[in-house]
Design a protein around this motif. Structure first.
Motif, mmCIF file in Angstrom:
data_model
loop_
_atom_site.group_PDB
_atom_site.id
_atom_site.type_symbol
_atom_site.label_atom_id
_atom_site.label_comp_id
_atom_site.label_asym_id
_atom_site.label_seq_id
_atom_site.Cartn_x
_atom_site.Cartn_y
_atom_site.Cartn_z
ATOM 1 N N MET A 54 0.836 -1.199 0.000
ATOM 2 C CA MET A 54 0.000 0.000 0.000
ATOM 3 C C MET A 54 0.873 1.253 0.000
ATOM 4 O O MET A 54 1.785 1.387 0.804
ATOM 5 N N LEU A 55 0.548 2.170 -0.913
ATOM 6 C CA LEU A 55 1.306 3.404 -1.051
ATOM 7 C C LEU A 55 0.361 4.599 -1.149
ATOM 8 O O LEU A 55 -0.766 4.476 -1.636
ATOM 9 N N GLN A 68 -1.891 0.577 -4.906
ATOM 10 C CA GLN A 68 -1.490 -0.693 -4.299
ATOM 11 C C GLN A 68 -1.065 -1.639 -5.405
ATOM 12 O O GLN A 68 -1.515 -1.514 -6.537
ATOM 13 N N TRP A 69 -0.154 -2.555 -5.062
ATOM 14 C CA TRP A 69 0.225 -3.566 -6.031
ATOM 15 C C TRP A 69 0.391 -4.889 -5.320
ATOM 16 O O TRP A 69 0.585 -4.942 -4.110
ATOM 17 N N TYR A 70 0.251 -5.962 -6.112
ATOM 18 C CA TYR A 70 0.127 -7.294 -5.540
ATOM 19 C C TYR A 70 0.416 -8.347 -6.589
ATOM 20 O O TYR A 70 0.502 -8.063 -7.782
ATOM 21 N N GLY A 90 -0.507 -7.272 -10.343
ATOM 22 C CA GLY A 90 -1.590 -6.331 -10.586
ATOM 23 C C GLY A 90 -1.407 -5.079 -9.754
ATOM 24 O O GLY A 90 -0.588 -5.039 -8.830
ATOM 25 N N MET A 91 -2.163 -4.061 -10.079
ATOM 26 C CA MET A 91 -2.140 -2.807 -9.322
ATOM 27 C C MET A 91 -3.491 -2.123 -9.427
ATOM 28 O O MET A 91 -4.279 -2.392 -10.339
ATOM 29 N N ASP A 92 -3.746 -1.258 -8.467
ATOM 30 C CA ASP A 92 -4.921 -0.394 -8.464
ATOM 31 C C ASP A 92 -4.446 0.995 -8.059
ATOM 32 O O ASP A 92 -3.417 1.141 -7.398
ATOM 33 N N TYR A 93 -5.206 2.004 -8.423
ATOM 34 C CA TYR A 93 -4.843 3.375 -8.080
ATOM 35 C C TYR A 93 -6.099 4.216 -8.047
ATOM 36 O O TYR A 93 -7.079 3.937 -8.751
ATOM 37 N N ALA A 94 -6.086 5.223 -7.194
ATOM 38 C CA ALA A 94 -7.195 6.169 -7.107
ATOM 39 C C ALA A 94 -6.632 7.539 -6.761
ATOM 40 O O ALA A 94 -5.911 7.688 -5.769
ATOM 41 N N VAL A 129 -3.958 -5.296 -15.360
ATOM 42 C CA VAL A 129 -4.819 -4.364 -14.634
ATOM 43 C C VAL A 129 -6.186 -4.365 -15.318
ATOM 44 O O VAL A 129 -6.270 -4.118 -16.519
ATOM 45 N N PRO A 130 -7.259 -4.658 -14.567
ATOM 46 C CA PRO A 130 -8.598 -4.704 -15.170
ATOM 47 C C PRO A 130 -9.533 -3.579 -14.714
ATOM 48 O O PRO A 130 -10.401 -3.772 -13.880
#
Length: 174
Positions: A54-55, A68-70, A90-94, A129-130
């Motif tokens: 988590m960043l 975040q990445w995983y 994978g990663m997510d960002y907001a 990334v989806p």
């Protein structure tokens, strides 16, 4: 504009609650999180009990969002829903502050997360990334970082927090 990524800490939780409540974030991250829910979800990750990293996104000294990445293998059900292969990342960002949107912050964040992944994983590891297919801004950020759309999946396939609808599956090697 100087973008950097900082490890998330418990002191960031109030910002996370505010970011997740913003309409432009809530459209894609449909989470009703108060401080206790954020602590319950992200606390194990910060303590190293869960493998997601988590960043917080910093823009010239102001925290503006999270990423975040995983390893998808740690979330096998989601991996299988998207048709993602073993060993992929994978990663997510907001971007939580609207004032930081449409300024290239997301593009820089994705590039920096890819760099962080390379420190731990070998070059060539697939990153998938989806985002929701209708999230044009996120799709554009990925394309600017050399991701290619490889599939579209129908239905509610993105974890518990995403809206229903088609998901665009983007992939690139590290």
């Amino acid at each position: 504009m100087t973008i950097s990524l900082q490890l998330m800490t418990v002191e960031d939780y109030p910002d996370v609650v505010r970011w997740l409540a913003r309409p432009h974030v809530r459209r894609w991250w449909q989470l009703d999180y108060d401080l206790a829910a954020v602590a319950a979800k992200y606390g194990p990750r910060l303590r190293g009990e869960e493998p997601t990293r988590m960043l917080v996104i910093d823009d010239d000294g102001t925290s503006v969002g999270l990423t975040q990445w995983y390893r998808w293998d740690d979330y096998a059900e989601d991996r299988d829903n998207y048709g993602i292969g073993a060993g992929e990342l994978g990663m997510d960002y907001a971007i939580g502050l609207l004032s930081a949107c449409e300024r290239g912050v997301g593009t820089q964040v994705v590039a920096q997360v890819l760099d962080a992944m390379r420190e731990v994983h070998p070059c060539g590891t697939p990153v998938t990334v989806p985002p929701q297919a209708t999230n044009a801004a996120s799709c554009r950020v990925l394309e600017k970082n050399a991701f290619v759309q490889v599939a579209t999946r129908q239905g509610r396939q993105r974890r518990e927090h995403a809206p229903e609808g088609p998901v665009a599956v983007y992939r690139r090697p590290l």
